[in-house]
Design a protein around this motif. Structure first.
Motif, PDB file in Angstrom:
ATOM      1  N   GLU A 134     -45.273  11.153  29.243  1.00 43.81           N
ATOM      2  CA  GLU A 134     -45.651  10.776  30.598  1.00 43.81           C
ATOM      3  C   GLU A 134     -46.329  11.933  31.331  1.00 43.81           C
ATOM      4  O   GLU A 134     -45.785  13.037  31.399  1.00 43.81           O
ATOM      5  N   GLU A 157     -47.453  10.309  36.635  1.00 46.38           N
ATOM      6  CA  GLU A 157     -46.499   9.213  36.445  1.00 46.38           C
ATOM      7  C   GLU A 157     -45.080   9.666  36.764  1.00 46.38           C
ATOM      8  O   GLU A 157     -44.294   8.904  37.333  1.00 46.38           O
ATOM      9  N   TYR A 173     -39.396  -2.919  25.938  1.00 48.45           N
ATOM     10  CA  TYR A 173     -38.024  -2.533  25.624  1.00 48.45           C
ATOM     11  C   TYR A 173     -37.143  -3.785  25.528  1.00 48.45           C
ATOM     12  O   TYR A 173     -37.525  -4.881  25.944  1.00 48.45           O
ATOM     13  N   THR A 232     -44.797  -2.458  22.825  1.00 47.36           N
ATOM     14  CA  THR A 232     -44.204  -1.312  23.519  1.00 47.36           C
ATOM     15  C   THR A 232     -43.113  -1.706  24.501  1.00 47.36           C
ATOM     16  O   THR A 232     -42.589  -0.853  25.216  1.00 47.36           O
ATOM     17  N   MET A 253     -38.567   6.157  25.103  1.00 41.41           N
ATOM     18  CA  MET A 253     -39.732   5.263  25.151  1.00 41.41           C
ATOM     19  C   MET A 253     -40.971   6.123  25.358  1.00 41.41           C
ATOM     20  O   MET A 253     -41.331   6.479  26.475  1.00 41.41           O
ATOM     21  N   LYS A 254     -41.620   6.474  24.250  1.00 44.43           N
ATOM     22  CA  LYS A 254     -42.755   7.380  24.302  1.00 44.43           C
ATOM     23  C   LYS A 254     -43.996   6.691  23.745  1.00 44.43           C
ATOM     24  O   LYS A 254     -43.940   5.558  23.273  1.00 44.43           O
ATOM     25  N   THR A 285     -39.494  11.372  28.766  1.00 43.99           N
ATOM     26  CA  THR A 285     -40.226  11.671  27.532  1.00 43.99           C
ATOM     27  C   THR A 285     -41.419  12.579  27.784  1.00 43.99           C
ATOM     28  O   THR A 285     -41.927  12.699  28.910  1.00 43.99           O
ATOM     29  N   THR A 297     -46.416   0.923  32.601  1.00 40.50           N
ATOM     30  CA  THR A 297     -45.614   1.863  33.370  1.00 40.50           C
ATOM     31  C   THR A 297     -44.679   2.634  32.456  1.00 40.50           C
ATOM     32  O   THR A 297     -44.384   2.183  31.343  1.00 40.50           O
ATOM     33  N   MET A 298     -44.198   3.778  32.934  1.00 43.22           N
ATOM     34  CA  MET A 298     -43.181   4.486  32.172  1.00 43.22           C
ATOM     35  C   MET A 298     -41.890   3.665  32.178  1.00 43.22           C
ATOM     36  O   MET A 298     -41.607   2.909  33.114  1.00 43.22           O
ATOM     37  N   ILE A 299     -41.136   3.780  31.105  1.00 47.98           N
ATOM     38  CA  ILE A 299     -39.823   3.134  31.004  1.00 47.98           C
ATOM     39  C   ILE A 299     -38.813   4.271  30.827  1.00 47.98           C
ATOM     40  O   ILE A 299     -38.613   4.771  29.725  1.00 47.98           O
ATOM     41  N   LEU A 330     -44.695  -0.469  28.192  1.00 45.04           N
ATOM     42  CA  LEU A 330     -45.265   0.872  28.345  1.00 45.04           C
ATOM     43  C   LEU A 330     -46.755   0.865  28.626  1.00 45.04           C
ATOM     44  O   LEU A 330     -47.311   1.865  29.082  1.00 45.04           O
ATOM     45  N   ASP A 331     -47.427  -0.260  28.360  1.00 42.99           N
ATOM     46  CA  ASP A 331     -48.856  -0.300  28.662  1.00 42.99           C
ATOM     47  C   ASP A 331     -49.100  -0.400  30.158  1.00 42.99           C
ATOM     48  O   ASP A 331     -50.238  -0.239  30.610  1.00 42.99           O
TER      49      ASP A 331
END
Length: 947
Positions: free
Chosen positions: A847, A851, A105, A103, A501-502, A844, A492-494, A489-490
């Motif tokens: 989230e 978050e 980026y 996950t 990034m979902k 996205t 925090t939100m990106i 992503l595991d």
């Protein structure tokens, strides 16, 4: 959406109560009211998507199991650049199936990407040392694409005036086909033939490609041919096999300028054609011309060795229509697996695997020759070709025994051996009508199995990383250490704009490693892939319904390749009508850089159209450019919603004007996450779009790849979709990737996503994405100006906040904000694109509100820190913003002389005390790394020991 068995409720972050709170903040009564204020009515679809109803996770897994059962992979001895391999379980479970790796980026924020960058540096080292060249990229899409990139790289570097690129005829046919697709639009004369084509009388060449081993298995000493190419002023490219390079003289030692190939057999499943990491290596002098990404070693502010992307990073975004490559998505996850596979086995283990494969084939060769059959080549690595037989009969006899052989031609059959090939030598011999007792182990390699001078004598992979990780405990801990250095992503939100990034749900991911899907050779007979091809057909039909197009091809294995394929379709359509003069492609100035690069690669002349102060296409300038171009107009490329994050009200009018001028409309699908279930490009005026399945449809980014970029087209363009790589020369458009269905091994993921969500769930996801973006914009608007909004003050699924005035007043830059966000535990939004000095944010639909608020709280707190700089509490150079990110080592130093407290640096919000991520390095000096280019891991280890 609150029922616990509904997948959509688990995918979409804000529940009903959260959505009501968000709507209240926006001052609207309902999601539908927000959508009415956001999307132009002219593009809205009134009817619901004609897709199957949403299924439960158990039902989707059962359906995938049923399709897997329809696949019947035989033992594949086809070869052609694909080999059976074992994925070490420790790598499969802890990398391929681990969200900490898949996950992540692209490592454009290197301080929070040190783990995956180190794994990529290992990969580069493997490629560099095995091919015998100093630098390697990390990485490319497949072997055929890598060959095409090498061809254009050679043209750029060559001193020869010739337009000819010579490809030796014993090259994989799919590679030749992709080279043909890429050569013709840019005026390259692709010549497939023998060494007699390498002469001044034949017209010279700017480059030539040879294979080692060749497609039919020959191990050839290419030294003289390479020298001939050099005498003509050209560059020599060698397509090679990394495993073969452990035993045979590598391309660099033969004098090659560029080496290319696939790292698939280093632990990456066949996957019916992909995804697989390709590679390209070259001499150091050519490093700045290298396509794709290059990981280099630099230092951080405290002098610690640190990794980052070097030199030409995102070349296409900087150079646009002057770029020589449109590569954006690489195959990072697969490159990491290949590099880790090499570390797991080490040089001795790799040699042993290579020797076993070579031994089995040489044993077969000896037995076949002893029986009077004719072998095409005297020397071989893992592939032999038998001539003078009834190929159809032999292939059929082998198939009856559960084995696939390669039908080279009517009288020739190929046999290739891989790491995971079972001992089927007796069955192979029987297919040729021979009967013989076969020893359990192949005989030792004959002393003369390679020509003189073609046995490798140089050492390789002497660095400690390839010698200390041979126990599972050590490898497991190494993988954990690398993952802990990164933000994915595991954790925090990106919130990256234009790079959705979902959630990549576990149920969507789990089937990609099932052997019935993973073990399929891309050129296996169709009766082996019934289930996979049914899945692909359903996915293509679903994507056509979602986008409003008439046909879809999943062959392009990245968004950039989808752009290229879509433009090729437009070009071929015009040519089929005799409109060869239509060569102008209109592109707004705000477009992704890959758009312009792809247009040039497809043979178009780029004309830039201005954008107005609101971020929309300047219609007056469009009219002027259309008038000036006359009947040369071929296409317009538009990203919709726009790259500025808004829905342009005039999109249907823009489409109509281009159509009136005789052009076609290409809509870049990068932002399709704002359209699914609400609007269909194929219905509001577009002729073709590429879709990013690694964004909107949940294939994970994997640290920068894999990706899939299929194209959807209206009926008149359907005949011009990408051709079959083995389909011959009479196709209207050639292939854009090596396999018929591209990266088919990960198409299970979007199939599962659509099946799980159903038509209403997909629509709800789009609505939630738009709601979340508008909520973030509203929360931040009092602290950072939102640069662009639509006619009614709303943004699409992303928003741009403008820091330019803040930077002018305070000296705090977007870089400072991005690096300070790391201290708050966040990946930065997209920096300075499409407008310099701004941040583009896309939250996205996945989230949850908590978050979103955590991110907004961090941004608002950073604004408070900027205000302290403005108030004179801190000089910007001595502020936590400029010193960010703060490492644990920095914070625990005996001496602290900065004008802010350590606690302000480490815990700017109270919530961080309970859950804190510390970056492993402080801000990295990119310029230092470019001046002192180090691209292999031995020097990094040496640097680390000096501290």
């Amino acid at each position: 959406m609150n029922h616990p068995d509904e997948f959509a409720a688990r995918h979409i972050g804000p529940d009903r109560a959260a959505q009501q709170a968000m709507l209240a903040r926006l001052g609207v009564d309902s999601v539908e009211a927000l959508l009415d204020e956001t999307l132009p009515s002219a593009i809205r679809s009134d009817d619901s998507l004609a897709l199957p109803a949403a299924r439960s996770e158990a039902e989707v897994v059962a359906a995938l199991r049923a399709m897997a059962a329809e696949n019947r992979p035989r033992t594949s001895l086809i070869g052609m650049g694909y080999a059976t391999t074992h994925t070490p379980p420790v790598i499969q479970r802890n990398v391929l199936e681990n969200p900490a790796w898949y996950t992540a980026y692209t490592p454009y924020q290197p301080e929070i990407s040190q783990g995956r960058l180190e794994a990529l540096l290992n990969f580069q080292t493997v490629v560099s040392e095995l091919t015998g060249l100093e630098v390697a990229n990390a990485s490319l899409l497949d072997e055929a694409t890598a060959a095409a990139e090498a061809m254009t790289m050679a043209r750029r570097l060559s001193k020869s005036p010739s337009a000819r690129f010579v490809v030796h005829h014993d090259t994989h046919p799919q590679t030749i086909a992709v080279l043909g697709t890429r050569a013709e639009p840019v005026g390259i004369d692709l010549v497939v033939g023998g060494l007699d084509e390498l002469s001044p009388e034949a017209g010279g060449c700017f480059g030539a490609l040879f294979s080692l081993p060749t497609s039919t298995g020959a191990v050839v000493d290419w030294r003289q041919a390479i020298e001939t190419v050099h005498q003509l002023g050209g560059l020599a490219v060698v397509a090679t096999d990394l495993l073969a390079c452990t035993l045979i003289t590598p391309p660099g030692e033969l004098g090659a300028d560029i080496a290319i190939g696939s790292a698939q057999r280093f632990g990456v499943p066949l996957g019916f054609g992909g995804p697989h990491a390709a590679f390209l290596s070259a001499h150091t002098a050519a490093a700045r011309a290298l396509p794709g990404r290059l990981v280099g070693v630099s230092v951080d502010t405290e002098g610690r060795p640190a990794l980052r992307l070097a030199l030409q990073t995102r070349e296409q975004h900087i150079r646009r229509e002057k770029a020589t490559s449109n590569i954006c998505t690489a195959q990072v996850l697969l490159a990491n697996m290949a590099g880790l596979y090499a570390a797991w086995h080490g040089p001795a283990g790799l040699r042993a695997i290579a020797t076993r494969a070579a031994g089995a084939v040489n044993d077969l060769a000896g037995r076949l020759a002893a029986a009077g059959l004719t072998l095409r080549h005297d020397a071989a690595f893992d592939t032999i070709t038998v001539d003078g037989v009834d190929a159809d009969a032999v292939v059929a006899a082998a198939r009856d025994r559960g084995i696939d052989l390669r039908r080279v031609d009517d009288t020739s059959v190929g046999i290739s051996w891989g790491e995971a090939t079972p001992d089927v030598r007796a069955d192979v011999l029987a297919a040729f009508g021979l009967s013989a007792a076969v020893d359990p182990s192949p005989a030792d390699l004959r002393p003369d199995w390679l020509p003189d001078g073609m046995k490798r004598t140089s050492e390789f992979l002497t660095q400690s990383v390839f010698h200390r990780l041979h126990t599972e405990h050590e490898m497991l801990r190494y993988l954990r250490r690398l993952a802990d250095r990164d933000l994915a992503l595991d954790r925090t939100m990106i919130p990256l704009g234009s790079c959705t990034m979902k959630l990549n749900a576990t149920t969507e991911m789990m089937s990609i490693t099932w052997p019935e899907f993973a073990d399929l050779h891309p050129f296996a007979p169709d009766d082996e892939s019934v289930g996979t091809r049914r899945l692909i057909a359903e996915l293509e039909a679903w994507l056509a319904e979602i986008t409003g197009y008439d046909a879809v091809s999943v062959q392009p294995n990245a968004g950039s390749q989808g752009e290229f394929a879509g433009l090729l379709a437009i070009r071929a359509y015009h040519r089929s009508r005799g409109d060869e003069q239509r060569t102008v492609c209109l592109i707004p100035s705000s477009a992704h850089g890959t758009n312009a690069a792809s247009a040039v690669m497809a043979g178009f002349d780029v004309v830039v159209v201005a954008t107005d102060p609101d971020g929309n296409v300047d219609v007056d300038d469009l009219d002027a450019k259309l008038a000036a171009s006359g009947d040369c107009v071929a296409a317009v490329m538009i990203t919709y919603p726009s790259t500025h994050g808004v829905f342009e009200e005039q999109i249907t009018e823009i489409c109509a004007r281009v159509h009136d001028a005789g052009g076609q409309v290409y809509i870049d699908g990068a932002n399709l996450n704002a359209l699914v279930g609400l609007a269909r490009p194929g219905r509001f005026g577009a002729d073709v779009s590429h879709l990013n399945l690694h964004k909107t449809f949940c294939i994970p980014h994997g640290g920068g790849g894999p990706g899939v970029g299929p194209i959807g087209v209206r009926a008149h363009l359907a005949p011009f979709l990408p051709g079959d790589p083995l389909g011959g020369d009479d196709q209207p458009v050639g292939p854009v990737s090596a396999a018929r269905f591209g990266s088919a091994g990960i198409l299970n993921i979007p199939w599962a996503y659509i099946a799980l969500m159903g038509p209403q769930g997909l629509r709800d996801a789009t609505a939630a994405a738009i709601l979340s973006a508008n909520y973030v914009a509203a929360r931040l608007a009092d602290h950072f100006p939102v640069l662009y909004t639509g006619a009614k003050g709303r943004v699409g699924h992303e928003c741009i906040i403008d820091l330019r005035a803040i930077t002018k007043a305070s000296g705090v830059t977007v870089d400072d904000v991005a690096k300070r966000l790391i201290d708050y535990g966040f990946h930065a939004p997209t920096m300075s694109f499409p407008v310099a000095g701004t941040l583009m944010i896309e939250p996205t639909e996945s989230e949850p509100l908590a978050e979103l608020d955590r991110f907004c709280d961090a941004m608002i707190a950073i604004r408070g820190e900027i205000d302290r700089v403005l108030d004179g509490d801190w000089a910007v150079a001595d502020s936590p913003l400029r010193h960010a990110p703060h490492t644990a080592e920095d914070l625990l130093a005996d001496e602290w002389t900065r004008p802010y407290r350590r606690s302000e640096a480490a815990y700017p919000l109270p919530s961080l005390r309970a859950d804190k991520y510390f970056a492993p390095v402080s801000r990295i000096d990119g310029a230092s790394g470019d001046r002192n280019l180090i691209c292999t891991c031995d020097s990094l280890e040496a640097l680390a020991t000096l501290r």
